[in-house]
Design an enzyme around this catalytic site. Structure first.
Site, PDB file in Angstrom:
ATOM      1  N   ASP A 246       0.850  -1.194   0.000  1.00  0.00           N
ATOM      2  CA  ASP A 246       0.000   0.000   0.000  1.00  0.00           C
ATOM      3  C   ASP A 246       0.882   1.239   0.000  1.00  0.00           C
ATOM      4  OD1 ASP A 246      -2.399   1.501   0.094  1.00  0.00           O
ATOM      5  OD2 ASP A 246      -2.146   1.815   2.237  1.00  0.00           O
TER       6      ASP A 246
ATOM      7  N   GLY B   5      -2.584   9.253  -3.759  1.00  0.00           N
ATOM      8  CA  GLY B   5      -3.811   9.694  -4.424  1.00  0.00           C
ATOM      9  C   GLY B   5      -3.734  11.028  -5.129  1.00  0.00           C
TER      10      GLY B   5
ATOM     11  N   CYS C 249      -3.598  -0.894  -2.490  1.00  0.00           N
ATOM     12  CA  CYS C 249      -3.829   0.525  -2.788  1.00  0.00           C
ATOM     13  C   CYS C 249      -4.608   0.659  -4.105  1.00  0.00           C
ATOM     14  CB  CYS C 249      -2.476   1.207  -2.910  1.00  0.00           C
ATOM     15  SG  CYS C 249      -2.570   2.949  -3.300  1.00  0.00           S
TER      16      CYS C 249
ATOM     17  N   GLU D 251      -7.049   9.391   9.034  1.00  0.00           N
ATOM     18  CA  GLU D 251      -5.739   9.219   9.680  1.00  0.00           C
ATOM     19  C   GLU D 251      -5.605  10.107  10.909  1.00  0.00           C
ATOM     20  OE1 GLU D 251      -2.455   9.240   6.983  1.00  0.00           O
ATOM     21  OE2 GLU D 251      -3.132   7.345   6.103  1.00  0.00           O
TER      22      GLU D 251
ATOM     23  N   HIS E 128      -8.753   3.189   2.958  1.00  0.00           N
ATOM     24  CA  HIS E 128      -9.197   3.651   4.272  1.00  0.00           C
ATOM     25  C   HIS E 128     -10.718   3.598   4.490  1.00  0.00           C
ATOM     26  CE1 HIS E 128      -5.212   5.341   3.912  1.00  0.00           C
ATOM     27  NE2 HIS E 128      -5.262   5.910   5.092  1.00  0.00           N
TER      28      HIS E 128
HETATM   29  N1  DGL Z   1      -4.032   3.773  -0.429  1.00  0.00           N
HETATM   30  C1  DGL Z   1      -4.633   4.823  -1.206  1.00  0.00           C
HETATM   31  C2  DGL Z   1      -5.718   4.235  -2.103  1.00  0.00           C
HETATM   32  O1  DGL Z   1      -6.325   3.228  -1.795  1.00  0.00           O
HETATM   33  C3  DGL Z   1      -5.195   5.923  -0.355  1.00  0.00           C
HETATM   34  C4  DGL Z   1      -4.150   6.770   0.320  1.00  0.00           C
HETATM   35  C5  DGL Z   1      -3.255   7.496  -0.650  1.00  0.00           C
HETATM   36  O2  DGL Z   1      -3.727   8.406  -1.368  1.00  0.00           O
HETATM   37  O3  DGL Z   1      -2.085   7.142  -0.711  1.00  0.00           O
HETATM   38  O4  DGL Z   1      -5.979   4.775  -3.151  1.00  0.00           O
END
Ligand code: DGL
Length: 273
Positions: A10, A43, A73, A156, A188
């Site tokens: 992730d 993101g 992710c 977070e 998340h």
């Molecule tokens: N892990 C990212 C996703 O699922 C969310 C957090 C980020 O933007 O790094 O897209």
């Protein structure tokens, strides 16, 4: 002797939600979690940056003997997974596998959905990847993306009130489209699924990746005995992140739902970045 593990990659710590769901369903295997916390969030990054970072993360996990990596992710699944499966793995790690979270979500969505909403990061929305995957499965389904840029930060930081306020705003754009299905397209968001279900109402089927990915992996492994044969079964899990901050340990415990011990590791390498 079987010595290989299952990796979970992730951008940061959110993938611990998926890792926990995987471990709960299949506790017998050995897992390695890697979160690129030094470079999170993904993101809001460009596609080339997400690809370079994800390749470097995969390299770390493959060097740690992961036979198979779940790219938890969504942003990385959207912007990097295809190239990783089609180019990076065949060129550098031909005996390894990578699986993402988009296709299982798309499959769950088209089962009953006709108007599918997706809340996700900006990178995932811009990639159009959910639209692409859903349209491969059905051309009678309409897909509506909504990026939810503040939610990851709200979760977070434990900002519950702010999260709920932002959620109502993001979701009202989707409910206005008459969606019947909603994909939580970010690591998340399962943590907010009760609130999300309440906001979208009973008529909308909410698809939460922590509820579908473990069963999908179990199915996949049942069809790939050659992979299972390589997986060791000591029921262990190691947690690596590229940066530990004063708050990351507490956040990791919260996201994994139990106490974890984070270890810092460098993620870099020859691939882009
Ligand atoms: N892990 C990212 C996703 O699922 C969310 C957090 C980020 O933007 O790094 O897209």
């Amino acid at each position: 002797m079987a010595t290989m593990k299952i990796g979970v990659f992730d951008s940061g710590l959110g993938g611990l939600v998926i890792a926990h769901a995987l471990v709960s369903k299949m506790p017998q295997y050995d897992y390695v979690y890697l979160g690129d916390t030094a470079r999170a969030p993904y993101g809001d990054k460009s596609k080339p940056a997400i690809l370079a970072n994800t390749m470097q993360g995969m390299e770390v996990l493959f060097k740690k003997d992961c036979k198979l990596v779940i790219v938890a992710c969504n942003s990385a699944s959207a912007d990097a997974l295809r190239k990783i499966q089609q180019e990076f793995i065949p060129a550098h790690w031909p005996d390894r596998k990578a699986l993402g979270v988009l296709i299982p979500s798309a499959e769950a969505a088209v089962r009953d959905g006709k108007r599918v909403g997706v809340i996700c990061t900006q990178a995932t929305a811009d990639s159009g990847a959910f639209n692409r995957e859903i349209n491969k499965l059905s051309n009678s389904v309409q897909v509506f993306h909504k990026s939810a840029p503040m939610l990851v930060e709200n979760i977070e930081k434990g900002e519950q009130k702010e999260a709920h306020k932002n959620l109502s705003r993001y979701l009202s754009d989707l409910t206005a489209q008459g969606i019947d299905t909603l994909i939580l397209g970010c690591t998340h968001y399962p943590l907010l699924k009760n609130k999300i279900s309440e906001l979208v109402g009973k008529g909308v089927n909410v698809i939460s990746q922590d509820e579908i990915i473990p069963a999908k992996l179990q199915d996949y492994l049942a069809r790939h005995s050659e992979i299972v044969g390589d997986l060791s079964t000591s029921a262990s899990i190691e947690f690596y992140v590229s940066k530990i901050t004063p708050t990351s340990q507490r956040l990791a415990n919260k996201l994994f739902g139990q106490s974890v011990e984070l270890e810092q590791i460098v993620i870099d390498g020859q691939y882009g970045g």
